[in-house]
Design a protein around this motif. Structure first.
Motif, short mmCIF file in Angstrom:
data_model
loop_
_atom_site.label_atom_id
_atom_site.label_comp_id
_atom_site.label_asym_id
_atom_site.label_seq_id
_atom_site.Cartn_x
_atom_site.Cartn_y
_atom_site.Cartn_z
N UNK A 66 0.88 -1.12 0.02
CA UNK A 66 0.02 -0.02 -0.08
C UNK A 66 0.79 1.11 -0.01
N UNK A 67 1.70 1.43 1.05
CA UNK A 67 2.88 2.45 1.01
C UNK A 67 3.35 2.69 -0.51
N UNK A 68 3.91 1.49 -1.30
CA UNK A 68 4.57 1.57 -2.31
C UNK A 68 3.32 2.33 -3.41
N UNK A 69 2.15 1.67 -3.51
CA UNK A 69 1.20 2.16 -4.32
C UNK A 69 0.74 3.70 -4.21
N UNK A 70 0.79 4.14 -2.91
CA UNK A 70 0.42 5.61 -2.59
C UNK A 70 1.66 6.33 -2.94
N UNK A 71 2.61 5.97 -2.74
CA UNK A 71 3.76 6.90 -3.31
C UNK A 71 3.90 7.10 -4.65
N UNK A 72 3.69 6.00 -5.42
CA UNK A 72 3.75 6.03 -7.03
C UNK A 72 2.60 7.14 -7.27
N UNK A 73 1.43 7.09 -6.63
CA UNK A 73 0.25 8.08 -7.23
C UNK A 73 0.72 9.42 -6.76
N UNK A 74 1.19 9.42 -5.58
CA UNK A 74 1.50 10.94 -5.27
C UNK A 74 2.51 11.31 -5.94
N UNK A 75 3.49 10.59 -6.46
CA UNK A 75 4.54 11.39 -7.17
C UNK A 75 4.07 11.63 -8.84
N UNK A 76 3.13 10.85 -9.12
CA UNK A 76 2.37 11.16 -10.56
C UNK A 76 1.35 12.28 -10.40
N UNK A 77 0.93 12.62 -9.30
CA UNK A 77 0.02 13.57 -8.88
C UNK A 77 1.06 14.95 -8.96
N UNK A 78 2.04 14.91 -8.28
CA UNK A 78 3.07 15.89 -8.12
C UNK A 78 3.63 16.28 -9.22
N UNK A 79 4.01 15.37 -10.16
CA UNK A 79 4.57 15.37 -11.62
C UNK A 79 3.60 16.20 -12.11
N UNK A 80 2.30 15.88 -12.43
CA UNK A 80 1.28 16.49 -13.33
C UNK A 80 1.23 17.93 -12.59
#
Length: 402
Positions: free
Chosen positions: A314-328
Protein backbone atom coordinates in the motif's frame (compact mmCIF):
# COMPACT_ATOMS: atom_id res chain seq x y z
CA UNK A 1 -6.71 35.44 -5.44
CA UNK A 2 -5.21 32.88 -7.80
CA UNK A 3 -1.92 33.02 -5.93
CA UNK A 4 -3.75 32.30 -2.67
CA UNK A 5 -5.55 29.29 -4.17
CA UNK A 6 -2.29 27.93 -5.59
CA UNK A 7 -0.56 28.38 -2.24
CA UNK A 8 -3.34 26.46 -0.47
CA UNK A 9 -3.25 23.65 -3.04
CA UNK A 10 0.54 23.52 -2.84
CA UNK A 11 0.35 23.27 0.92
CA UNK A 12 -2.25 20.51 0.86
CA UNK A 13 -0.30 18.51 -1.71
CA UNK A 14 2.90 18.94 0.27
CA UNK A 15 1.27 17.88 3.54
CA UNK A 16 -0.35 14.83 1.94
CA UNK A 17 2.93 13.77 0.37
CA UNK A 18 4.79 14.29 3.65
CA UNK A 19 2.38 11.88 5.35
CA UNK A 20 3.64 9.19 2.95
CA UNK A 21 7.31 10.17 2.94
CA UNK A 22 7.68 10.07 6.73
CA UNK A 23 6.77 6.34 6.98
CA UNK A 24 9.13 5.59 4.09
CA UNK A 25 11.97 7.42 5.86
CA UNK A 26 11.24 5.63 9.14
CA UNK A 27 11.27 2.31 7.30
CA UNK A 28 14.64 3.19 5.74
CA UNK A 29 16.14 4.08 9.13
CA UNK A 30 14.87 0.81 10.60
CA UNK A 31 16.30 -1.26 7.75
CA UNK A 32 19.69 0.48 7.81
CA UNK A 33 20.00 -0.09 11.55
CA UNK A 34 18.89 -3.71 11.14
CA UNK A 35 21.71 -4.50 8.71
CA UNK A 36 23.96 -5.18 11.69
CA UNK A 37 22.76 -7.75 14.20
CA UNK A 38 22.90 -6.52 17.82
CA UNK A 39 24.30 -8.66 20.65
CA UNK A 40 21.69 -10.76 22.44
CA UNK A 41 20.12 -9.61 25.66
CA UNK A 42 21.84 -10.98 28.77
CA UNK A 43 20.47 -14.32 29.97
CA UNK A 44 18.10 -14.23 32.94
CA UNK A 45 17.08 -16.89 35.47
CA UNK A 46 14.15 -19.08 34.57
CA UNK A 47 10.96 -18.11 36.45
CA UNK A 48 9.72 -20.61 39.01
CA UNK A 49 6.24 -20.83 37.49
CA UNK A 50 5.33 -20.30 33.85
CA UNK A 51 1.81 -20.51 32.46
CA UNK A 52 1.53 -20.98 28.70
CA UNK A 53 -1.77 -19.79 27.28
CA UNK A 54 -2.87 -21.18 23.90
CA UNK A 55 -6.08 -19.74 22.43
CA UNK A 56 -7.52 -22.20 19.92
CA UNK A 57 -10.56 -21.99 17.67
CA UNK A 58 -11.24 -25.26 15.82
CA UNK A 59 -7.59 -26.33 15.93
CA UNK A 60 -8.19 -29.99 16.71
CA UNK A 61 -6.02 -31.12 13.80
CA UNK A 62 -2.80 -29.38 14.85
CA UNK A 63 -3.01 -28.29 18.48
CA UNK A 64 -1.43 -31.48 19.84
CA UNK A 65 1.90 -30.85 18.11
CA UNK A 66 2.13 -27.33 19.56
CA UNK A 67 1.25 -28.56 23.04
CA UNK A 68 3.85 -31.32 22.95
CA UNK A 69 6.56 -28.87 21.88
CA UNK A 70 5.49 -26.57 24.69
CA UNK A 71 5.51 -29.29 27.36
CA UNK A 72 9.05 -30.29 26.36
CA UNK A 73 10.26 -26.85 27.48
CA UNK A 74 8.34 -26.70 30.76
CA UNK A 75 9.10 -27.80 34.32
CA UNK A 76 6.98 -29.53 36.96
CA UNK A 77 5.55 -26.27 38.34
CA UNK A 78 4.57 -24.89 34.94
CA UNK A 79 1.29 -25.39 33.15
CA UNK A 80 -0.28 -25.25 29.69
CA UNK A 81 -3.79 -23.85 29.47
CA UNK A 82 -5.67 -24.17 26.17
CA UNK A 83 -8.67 -21.91 25.71
CA UNK A 84 -10.98 -23.82 23.34
CA UNK A 85 -12.74 -20.76 22.01
CA UNK A 86 -16.16 -21.17 20.37
CA UNK A 87 -15.08 -24.53 18.99
CA UNK A 88 -17.32 -26.98 17.17
CA UNK A 89 -14.62 -29.63 16.66
CA UNK A 90 -12.52 -31.78 19.01
CA UNK A 91 -9.93 -29.14 19.97
CA UNK A 92 -10.62 -29.54 23.70
CA UNK A 93 -10.41 -33.35 23.59
CA UNK A 94 -7.21 -33.34 21.54
CA UNK A 95 -5.57 -30.88 23.94
CA UNK A 96 -6.49 -32.97 26.99
CA UNK A 97 -5.11 -36.11 25.35
CA UNK A 98 -1.56 -34.74 25.45
CA UNK A 99 -1.67 -33.30 28.95
CA UNK A 100 -2.87 -29.71 28.61
CA UNK A 101 -5.39 -28.13 30.92
CA UNK A 102 -8.41 -26.96 28.96
CA UNK A 103 -11.06 -24.36 29.57
CA UNK A 104 -13.87 -23.90 27.06
CA UNK A 105 -15.41 -20.56 26.14
CA UNK A 106 -18.71 -20.15 24.30
CA UNK A 107 -19.74 -16.62 23.42
CA UNK A 108 -21.11 -15.96 19.95
CA UNK A 109 -21.20 -12.20 20.48
CA UNK A 110 -17.68 -11.57 21.79
CA UNK A 111 -15.58 -13.27 19.15
CA UNK A 112 -11.85 -12.97 18.63
CA UNK A 113 -8.48 -13.89 20.03
CA UNK A 114 -8.38 -10.99 22.46
CA UNK A 115 -11.49 -12.22 24.27
CA UNK A 116 -10.05 -15.74 24.44
CA UNK A 117 -6.82 -14.43 25.98
CA UNK A 118 -8.71 -12.41 28.57
CA UNK A 119 -10.82 -15.45 29.41
CA UNK A 120 -7.67 -17.52 29.88
CA UNK A 121 -6.00 -14.96 32.15
CA UNK A 122 -9.14 -14.66 34.26
CA UNK A 123 -9.15 -18.46 34.60
CA UNK A 124 -5.50 -18.44 35.66
CA UNK A 125 -6.38 -15.75 38.21
CA UNK A 126 -9.11 -17.98 39.62
CA UNK A 127 -6.69 -20.92 39.83
CA UNK A 128 -4.13 -18.71 41.59
CA UNK A 129 -6.66 -17.75 44.23
CA UNK A 130 -7.61 -21.38 44.74
CA UNK A 131 -4.04 -22.76 44.80
CA UNK A 132 -2.45 -19.93 46.77
CA UNK A 133 0.17 -19.01 44.17
CA UNK A 134 0.16 -17.39 40.77
CA UNK A 135 2.40 -17.87 37.73
CA UNK A 136 5.37 -15.54 37.46
CA UNK A 137 4.95 -15.18 33.73
CA UNK A 138 2.18 -15.85 31.19
CA UNK A 139 3.35 -16.79 27.71
CA UNK A 140 1.00 -16.71 24.71
CA UNK A 141 1.38 -19.10 21.77
CA UNK A 142 -0.77 -19.72 18.73
CA UNK A 143 -2.14 -23.22 18.34
CA UNK A 144 -0.37 -23.89 15.05
CA UNK A 145 3.20 -22.69 15.60
CA UNK A 146 6.67 -24.22 15.92
CA UNK A 147 9.05 -23.19 18.71
CA UNK A 148 12.82 -22.92 18.61
CA UNK A 149 14.68 -24.73 21.44
CA UNK A 150 14.66 -22.87 24.73
CA UNK A 151 12.18 -20.22 23.62
CA UNK A 152 9.87 -20.45 26.62
CA UNK A 153 12.44 -20.13 29.44
CA UNK A 154 14.31 -17.46 27.47
CA UNK A 155 11.44 -15.01 26.95
CA UNK A 156 9.84 -15.83 30.30
CA UNK A 157 13.09 -15.05 32.12
CA UNK A 158 13.46 -11.74 30.28
CA UNK A 159 9.86 -10.77 30.98
CA UNK A 160 10.27 -11.40 34.71
CA UNK A 161 13.64 -9.63 34.90
CA UNK A 162 12.58 -6.53 32.96
CA UNK A 163 9.00 -6.33 34.24
CA UNK A 164 7.63 -5.79 30.72
CA UNK A 165 6.29 -7.90 27.86
CA UNK A 166 8.83 -9.70 25.69
CA UNK A 167 8.28 -10.61 22.05
CA UNK A 168 10.24 -13.44 20.44
CA UNK A 169 11.06 -13.37 16.73
CA UNK A 170 8.08 -14.53 14.71
CA UNK A 171 8.29 -15.51 11.04
CA UNK A 172 5.92 -17.14 8.63
CA UNK A 173 7.00 -19.29 5.71
CA UNK A 174 5.59 -19.62 2.23
CA UNK A 175 3.83 -22.98 1.68
CA UNK A 176 4.55 -22.91 -2.07
CA UNK A 177 7.52 -21.73 -4.18
CA UNK A 178 5.46 -19.25 -6.22
CA UNK A 179 6.57 -15.62 -6.42
CA UNK A 180 3.45 -14.27 -4.71
CA UNK A 181 4.02 -16.51 -1.69
CA UNK A 182 7.70 -15.61 -1.51
CA UNK A 183 6.94 -11.89 -1.73
CA UNK A 184 4.54 -12.31 1.19
CA UNK A 185 7.26 -14.11 3.16
CA UNK A 186 9.72 -11.34 2.32
CA UNK A 187 7.27 -8.70 3.54
CA UNK A 188 6.83 -10.65 6.78
CA UNK A 189 10.60 -10.75 7.32
CA UNK A 190 10.76 -7.00 6.84
CA UNK A 191 7.87 -6.29 9.21
CA UNK A 192 8.53 -8.77 11.98
CA UNK A 193 12.31 -9.14 11.95
CA UNK A 194 14.05 -6.21 10.26
CA UNK A 195 11.83 -3.47 11.63
CA UNK A 196 11.74 -5.00 15.12
CA UNK A 197 15.53 -5.22 15.12
CA UNK A 198 15.79 -1.63 13.93
CA UNK A 199 13.57 -0.46 16.78
CA UNK A 200 15.62 -2.51 19.24
CA UNK A 201 18.86 -0.93 18.06
CA UNK A 202 17.31 2.49 18.66
CA UNK A 203 16.50 1.41 22.21
CA UNK A 204 12.78 1.47 21.40
CA UNK A 205 9.96 -1.02 22.03
CA UNK A 206 8.62 -3.39 19.38
CA UNK A 207 5.17 -4.37 18.23
CA UNK A 208 3.53 -7.43 19.72
CA UNK A 209 3.10 -10.08 17.02
CA UNK A 210 0.43 -12.37 18.46
CA UNK A 211 2.50 -15.41 19.40
CA UNK A 212 5.75 -15.92 21.30
CA UNK A 213 4.72 -13.15 23.71
CA UNK A 214 5.62 -13.30 27.43
CA UNK A 215 3.99 -11.11 30.09
CA UNK A 216 4.91 -10.71 33.75
CA UNK A 217 1.93 -11.83 35.78
CA UNK A 218 1.14 -8.33 37.06
CA UNK A 219 1.17 -7.00 33.47
CA UNK A 220 -1.03 -9.84 32.20
CA UNK A 221 -3.60 -9.17 34.93
CA UNK A 222 -4.09 -5.54 34.01
CA UNK A 223 -3.51 -5.79 30.27
CA UNK A 224 -6.49 -4.70 28.12
CA UNK A 225 -6.78 -8.09 26.46
CA UNK A 226 -10.53 -8.27 25.89
CA UNK A 227 -10.80 -7.06 22.32
CA UNK A 228 -12.39 -8.24 19.13
CA UNK A 229 -10.12 -6.09 16.98
CA UNK A 230 -8.65 -7.77 13.92
CA UNK A 231 -5.16 -6.51 14.90
CA UNK A 232 -5.54 -7.13 18.61
CA UNK A 233 -1.84 -7.88 19.09
CA UNK A 234 -0.67 -4.57 17.60
CA UNK A 235 -3.40 -2.73 19.50
CA UNK A 236 -2.33 -4.40 22.75
CA UNK A 237 1.34 -3.51 22.26
CA UNK A 238 0.77 0.21 21.79
CA UNK A 239 -1.68 0.31 24.71
CA UNK A 240 0.79 -1.43 27.01
CA UNK A 241 3.45 1.07 25.94
CA UNK A 242 1.05 3.87 26.76
CA UNK A 243 0.51 2.34 30.21
CA UNK A 244 4.25 2.16 30.96
CA UNK A 245 5.17 -1.41 29.98
CA UNK A 246 6.46 -1.27 26.39
CA UNK A 247 7.28 -4.61 24.71
CA UNK A 248 10.91 -5.72 24.42
CA UNK A 249 12.20 -7.59 21.36
CA UNK A 250 14.17 -10.83 21.84
CA UNK A 251 15.54 -11.87 18.47
CA UNK A 252 17.57 -14.94 19.41
CA UNK A 253 14.58 -17.27 19.85
CA UNK A 254 12.05 -17.91 17.14
CA UNK A 255 8.47 -19.03 16.67
CA UNK A 256 7.29 -19.90 13.18
CA UNK A 257 4.18 -20.85 11.29
CA UNK A 258 3.10 -21.26 7.66
CA UNK A 259 0.92 -19.05 5.51
CA UNK A 260 -2.37 -20.53 4.35
CA UNK A 261 -1.77 -22.47 1.13
CA UNK A 262 -5.22 -22.29 -0.43
CA UNK A 263 -6.25 -19.18 -2.33
CA UNK A 264 -9.34 -18.80 -0.15
CA UNK A 265 -7.35 -19.17 3.07
CA UNK A 266 -4.62 -16.79 1.91
CA UNK A 267 -7.16 -14.14 0.90
CA UNK A 268 -9.01 -14.43 4.23
CA UNK A 269 -5.78 -14.27 6.22
CA UNK A 270 -4.43 -11.31 4.26
CA UNK A 271 -7.70 -9.38 4.43
CA UNK A 272 -7.91 -9.81 8.20
CA UNK A 273 -4.34 -8.59 8.70
CA UNK A 274 -4.51 -5.67 6.28
CA UNK A 275 -7.93 -4.42 7.41
CA UNK A 276 -6.95 -4.78 11.05
CA UNK A 277 -3.75 -2.80 10.55
CA UNK A 278 -5.45 -0.09 8.50
CA UNK A 279 -8.31 0.30 10.98
CA UNK A 280 -5.76 0.90 13.73
CA UNK A 281 -3.82 3.28 11.50
CA UNK A 282 -6.80 5.52 10.72
CA UNK A 283 -8.82 4.88 13.88
CA UNK A 284 -6.48 4.97 16.86
CA UNK A 285 -3.10 5.96 15.43
CA UNK A 286 -3.44 9.77 15.22
CA UNK A 287 -4.97 9.99 18.70
CA UNK A 288 -2.29 7.78 20.25
CA UNK A 289 0.49 9.73 18.52
CA UNK A 290 -0.86 13.07 19.70
CA UNK A 291 -1.24 11.72 23.24
CA UNK A 292 2.35 10.45 23.30
CA UNK A 293 3.76 13.69 21.89
CA UNK A 294 1.71 15.81 24.28
CA UNK A 295 3.12 13.89 27.23
CA UNK A 296 6.66 13.94 25.88
CA UNK A 297 6.88 10.13 25.63
CA UNK A 298 9.29 9.62 22.77
CA UNK A 299 9.45 5.81 22.95
CA UNK A 300 5.66 5.52 22.88
CA UNK A 301 5.44 8.02 20.03
CA UNK A 302 7.98 6.08 17.98
CA UNK A 303 6.10 2.82 18.52
CA UNK A 304 2.93 4.50 17.29
CA UNK A 305 4.87 5.89 14.31
CA UNK A 306 5.99 2.34 13.55
CA UNK A 307 2.35 1.24 13.68
CA UNK A 308 1.48 4.07 11.27
CA UNK A 309 3.77 2.67 8.57
CA UNK A 310 1.26 1.21 6.07
CA UNK A 311 1.71 -2.28 4.59
CA UNK A 312 4.57 -2.20 2.07
CA UNK A 313 2.38 -2.78 -0.97
CA UNK A 314 0.00 0.00 0.00
CA UNK A 315 2.81 2.41 0.85
CA UNK A 316 4.47 1.74 -2.50
CA UNK A 317 1.23 2.24 -4.41
CA UNK A 318 0.37 5.48 -2.61
CA UNK A 319 3.85 6.89 -3.17
CA UNK A 320 3.62 6.16 -6.88
CA UNK A 321 0.23 7.88 -7.07
CA UNK A 322 1.53 10.86 -5.09
CA UNK A 323 4.57 11.15 -7.36
CA UNK A 324 2.43 11.10 -10.52
CA UNK A 325 0.08 13.70 -9.04
CA UNK A 326 3.00 15.93 -8.05
CA UNK A 327 4.58 15.53 -11.49
CA UNK A 328 1.37 16.62 -13.22
CA UNK A 329 1.01 19.56 -10.83
CA UNK A 330 4.64 20.55 -11.45
CA UNK A 331 4.05 20.55 -15.20
CA UNK A 332 0.94 22.69 -14.81
CA UNK A 333 2.28 25.20 -12.29
CA UNK A 334 6.06 24.93 -12.28
CA UNK A 335 6.00 24.20 -8.53
CA UNK A 336 8.42 21.30 -7.95
CA UNK A 337 8.86 21.12 -4.16
CA UNK A 338 6.13 18.50 -3.81
CA UNK A 339 7.58 16.42 -6.63
CA UNK A 340 11.02 16.49 -5.04
CA UNK A 341 9.54 15.37 -1.72
CA UNK A 342 7.60 12.54 -3.40
CA UNK A 343 10.70 11.36 -5.24
CA UNK A 344 12.56 11.37 -1.92
CA UNK A 345 9.91 9.04 -0.49
CA UNK A 346 10.09 6.71 -3.49
CA UNK A 347 13.88 6.61 -3.27
CA UNK A 348 13.79 5.90 0.48
CA UNK A 349 11.34 3.03 -0.04
CA UNK A 350 13.33 1.53 -2.91
CA UNK A 351 16.61 1.66 -0.98
CA UNK A 352 14.93 0.14 2.08
CA UNK A 353 13.42 -2.72 0.07
CA UNK A 354 16.64 -3.52 -1.81
CA UNK A 355 18.72 -3.38 1.39
CA UNK A 356 16.21 -5.56 3.24
CA UNK A 357 16.20 -8.10 0.43
CA UNK A 358 20.01 -8.21 0.45
CA UNK A 359 20.26 -8.69 4.23
CA UNK A 360 17.20 -10.77 5.06
CA UNK A 361 15.96 -12.53 1.93
CA UNK A 362 18.77 -12.96 -0.60
CA UNK A 363 18.05 -16.69 -0.82
CA UNK A 364 14.30 -16.16 -1.01
CA UNK A 365 13.78 -13.66 -3.79
CA UNK A 366 16.05 -12.44 -6.57
CA UNK A 367 16.69 -8.83 -7.48
CA UNK A 368 15.11 -9.43 -10.87
CA UNK A 369 12.01 -10.81 -9.20
CA UNK A 370 11.64 -7.60 -7.23
CA UNK A 371 10.93 -5.88 -10.53
CA UNK A 372 7.71 -7.91 -10.67
CA UNK A 373 6.61 -6.60 -7.27
CA UNK A 374 4.26 -4.00 -8.85
CA UNK A 375 2.12 -6.92 -10.02
CA UNK A 376 1.86 -8.00 -6.37
CA UNK A 377 0.85 -4.46 -5.42
CA UNK A 378 -1.89 -4.45 -8.06
CA UNK A 379 -3.12 -7.85 -6.90
CA UNK A 380 -3.72 -6.43 -3.42
CA UNK A 381 -5.75 -3.46 -4.61
CA UNK A 382 -9.08 -5.27 -4.04
CA UNK A 383 -8.16 -5.76 -0.37
CA UNK A 384 -7.49 -2.05 0.08
CA UNK A 385 -10.58 -1.01 -1.88
CA UNK A 386 -12.74 -3.34 0.18
CA UNK A 387 -11.41 -1.61 3.31
CA UNK A 388 -13.09 1.56 2.06
CA UNK A 389 -16.35 0.09 0.79
CA UNK A 390 -16.81 -3.14 2.78
CA UNK A 391 -14.43 -3.18 5.72
CA UNK A 392 -13.98 -6.45 7.63
CA UNK A 393 -14.53 -5.84 11.34
CA UNK A 394 -15.24 -9.31 12.73
CA UNK A 395 -12.62 -11.99 13.30
CA UNK A 396 -12.85 -14.94 10.90
CA UNK A 397 -10.64 -18.00 11.30
CA UNK A 398 -8.27 -18.66 8.42
CA UNK A 399 -9.23 -21.81 6.54
CA UNK A 400 -6.45 -24.38 7.05
CA UNK A 401 -5.22 -26.70 4.36
CA UNK A 402 -6.08 -30.06 5.86
Amino acid sequence: MLDTVLAVVNGLLLAGTALLVLPALLLLVQIVLALRQPPPLPAQPRPARIAVLIPAHNEGHGVRATIMQTLSQLGPDDRVLVVADNCNDDTAAQARLVGAEVVERHDAERRGKGYALDFGVRHLEMLAQHEGHSPDVVLVLDADCVLSPGLIPRVAGLAQAHGRPVQASYLMYAPTPGLKARVAEFAMRVKNLARSRGMFRLGLPCQLLGTGMAFPWAVALRAPLASGHLAEDMQLGVRLARDGTPPLFCEDVLVTSVFAASQEGERSQRTRWEHGHLSLLVGEGPKLLWEALRRGRLAQAMLVMDMLVPPLALLAGLLVVATLAQAIWALLTGWVAGLVLALLGVAALLVAIVAARHRFAAELIGLGELLKAPVYVLAKLPIYLSFVVRRQTEWVRTKRDH
